[in-house]
Design an enzyme around this catalytic site. Structure first.
Site, mmCIF file in Angstrom:
data_model
loop_
_atom_site.group_PDB
_atom_site.id
_atom_site.type_symbol
_atom_site.label_atom_id
_atom_site.label_comp_id
_atom_site.label_asym_id
_atom_site.label_seq_id
_atom_site.Cartn_x
_atom_site.Cartn_y
_atom_site.Cartn_z
ATOM 1 N N SER A 135 0.822 -1.206 0.000
ATOM 2 C CA SER A 135 0.000 0.000 0.000
ATOM 3 C C SER A 135 0.855 1.255 0.000
ATOM 4 C CB SER A 135 -0.913 0.005 1.223
ATOM 5 O OG SER A 135 -1.582 1.239 1.373
ATOM 6 N N THR A 186 -5.910 2.738 -6.995
ATOM 7 C CA THR A 186 -7.200 2.554 -6.321
ATOM 8 C C THR A 186 -8.119 3.726 -6.626
ATOM 9 O OG1 THR A 186 -6.323 1.177 -4.547
ATOM 10 C CG2 THR A 186 -8.314 2.415 -4.061
ATOM 11 N N ARG A 195 -16.233 5.423 9.173
ATOM 12 C CA ARG A 195 -16.123 4.061 9.692
ATOM 13 C C ARG A 195 -16.439 4.122 11.185
ATOM 14 N NH1 ARG A 195 -10.693 2.634 6.158
ATOM 15 N NH2 ARG A 195 -11.772 2.655 4.137
ATOM 16 N N LYS A 282 -8.131 -0.555 -9.528
ATOM 17 C CA LYS A 282 -8.797 -1.286 -8.449
ATOM 18 C C LYS A 282 -10.021 -0.515 -7.965
ATOM 19 C CE LYS A 282 -7.884 -3.346 -3.903
ATOM 20 N NZ LYS A 282 -8.908 -2.636 -3.107
ATOM 21 N N HIS A 306 -13.813 -2.539 -1.981
ATOM 22 C CA HIS A 306 -12.924 -2.142 -0.892
ATOM 23 C C HIS A 306 -13.211 -2.924 0.387
ATOM 24 C CE1 HIS A 306 -9.777 0.988 -0.484
ATOM 25 N NE2 HIS A 306 -9.949 0.796 0.806
ATOM 26 N N ARG A 309 -15.548 -1.397 2.965
ATOM 27 C CA ARG A 309 -15.038 -0.334 3.827
ATOM 28 C C ARG A 309 -15.295 1.069 3.284
ATOM 29 N NH1 ARG A 309 -11.299 -1.892 7.579
ATOM 30 N NH2 ARG A 309 -9.923 -0.092 7.295
#
Length: 431
Positions: A135, A186, A195, A282, A306, A309
């Protein structure tokens, strides 16, 4: 990890799942499934760290559960009385050979869950000969990961749009220099989302020692000791832009300010021009986006929501794969993630149209559960399960998996105007 009934010498010592006494076999008995790793990780690491991994967006993380339910709904019709002596789960992707059609998905800030998880998983992927996708916000820098996993390293890019993507393009140059084999851009994080678990826990790096945080840490002594020994997670790839001696807090604040992640089609065209190797997008969930990506010369379409998420209302990833694969028509590789927890899930994804799969939590949680040994345990488990599941279904190669008879009741179809609708019918892929 071997499932055969052999001892440390490799010779048979008995019959049954408990007959083997190798270290790998003992690990298998401790953590035979994803849920076993999940359960152990839940009590072993601090609650705010576990919630960061296991949780999704929205109240109760509905899309995490939706991904799982949709995966469980996919059924494979097995074929029997075949010669299975040549079952082979190896495959080729973007001109490189891999030992299995599964890799480690990009996961940011994994050091929150267990120190140096990035390095642990990169080493496990290198040993297993599968891709490891680092990442942008990994806690081990790309240069070190390239030394650990020279044959497996991919890199996932979040957009840093300030100053006309100056830092995004610099990251691409750095990734090329260290030899990463694919760049994964991404798309599905255009804005930060709520979240709820992280909000309630007051999650922040570096840690702020509020009463609840102190209580969570005190309940996880193994995790706390490892954090004390190795330090809180740092966003190592950002040191070049903040300073080699930047503190944990300075690096974290830089990421918070600059990684707004928005990427446009014009940006993708620039990244394509700057990157000479395989380029993957992605987060694709609509066939029209897939077709636009192919038109820009993208090599891979990574179907993903994802991991549940980002957007509560997104369809389960597995349910959009067939339509996207049909739209792409072989002009780019179809990659997939979303509730890949076992070898059976890998077969399900291949059967509905994916050509390669990635898993996140299924690799991360074993490390949270047992530390460094968790990386090798996870890769070995996938290898064993993919092979045995292929054999059970009468499938001998990844190419045959794409022709399996499959029941996919929740697959989404799209009309010419791009509207989506469910389809309730069994299907079999042609070819």
């Amino acid at each position: 990890m071997s499932g055969s009934s052999t001892g440390n010498t490799g010779k048979p010592t008995g019959w049954g799942a408990g007959a083997t006494e190798t270290p790998a076999a003992r690990l298998r008995r401790r953590l035979p499934t994803f849920e076993d790793a999940n359960h152990r990780a839940r009590w072993r690491v601090a609650r705010f760290a576990y919630d960061f991994v296991a949780g999704g967006v929205g109240q109760g993380a509905p899309n995490v559960a939706h991904n799982r339910a949709a995966m469980d709904a996919v059924r494979i019709v097995p074929r029997y009385a075949l010669d299975l002596s040549g079952v082979n789960i190896a495959t080729n992707l973007f001109g490189r050979d891999y030992a299995a059609p599964v890799g480690v998905a990009p996961m940011g800030n994994t050091g929150l869950v267990w120190p140096r998880t990035d390095a642990i998983l990169a080493a496990a992927a290198q040993a297993a000969r599968i891709p490891y996708v680092s990442s942008t916000v990994a806690n081990v820098g790309m240069e070190e990961l390239a030394r650990i996993a020279p044959d497996s390293l991919w890199f996932q890019l979040y957009g840093l749009p300030a100053d006309n993507h100056r830092l995004s393009l610099d990251l691409i140059r750095r990734v090329e220099a260290v030899g990463a084999h694919a760049l994964v851009v991404t798309l599905d994080v255009p804005m930060r989302q709520k979240r709820v678990h992280d909000v309630r826990n007051g999650l922040v790096v570096p840690f702020r020692y509020r009463p609840r945080t102190v209580f969570d840490i005190a309940r996880a002594p193994f995790w706390a000791l490892e954090m004390l020994r190795k330090g809180q997670p740092r966003f190592e790839n950002m040191k070049k832009y903040v300073g080699e001696n930047a503190s944990v807090g300075e690096l974290a604040a830089f990421v918070q300010r600059n990684m707004t992640t928005g990427v446009t089609w014009d940006d993708i065209a620039r990244f394509r021009e700057a990157w000479p190797r395989a380029l993957v997008l992605k987060g694709i969930q609509h066939p029209e986006d897939a077709e636009r990506a192919v038109a820009l010369g993208v090599d891979g379409i990574w179907v993903s929501n994802h991991g549940g998420r980002q957007f509560d209302a997104a369809p389960a990833s597995i349910d959009t794969v067939p339509a996207i694969a049909a739209a792409v028509g072989g002009r780019a590789k179809i990659l997939y993630d979303g509730s890949i927890r076992s070898g059976l899930d890998v077969l399900r994804a291949l059967a509905v149209g994916a050509e390669f799969c990635f898993a996140g939590r299924a690799f991360l949680l074993p490390v949270a559960a047992i530390g460094e040994a968790g990386g090798g345990h996870a890769t070995a488990s996938f290898m064993e399960e993919i092979r045995s599941t292929f054999g059970q279904a009468g499938i001998r190669t990844v190419e045959e998996a794409a022709r399996a008879a499959v029941l996919h009741p929740n697959a989404v179809r799209f009309d010419p105007e791009g509207n989506a609708a469910g389809v309730e019918a069994p299907r079999r892929r042609a070819g």
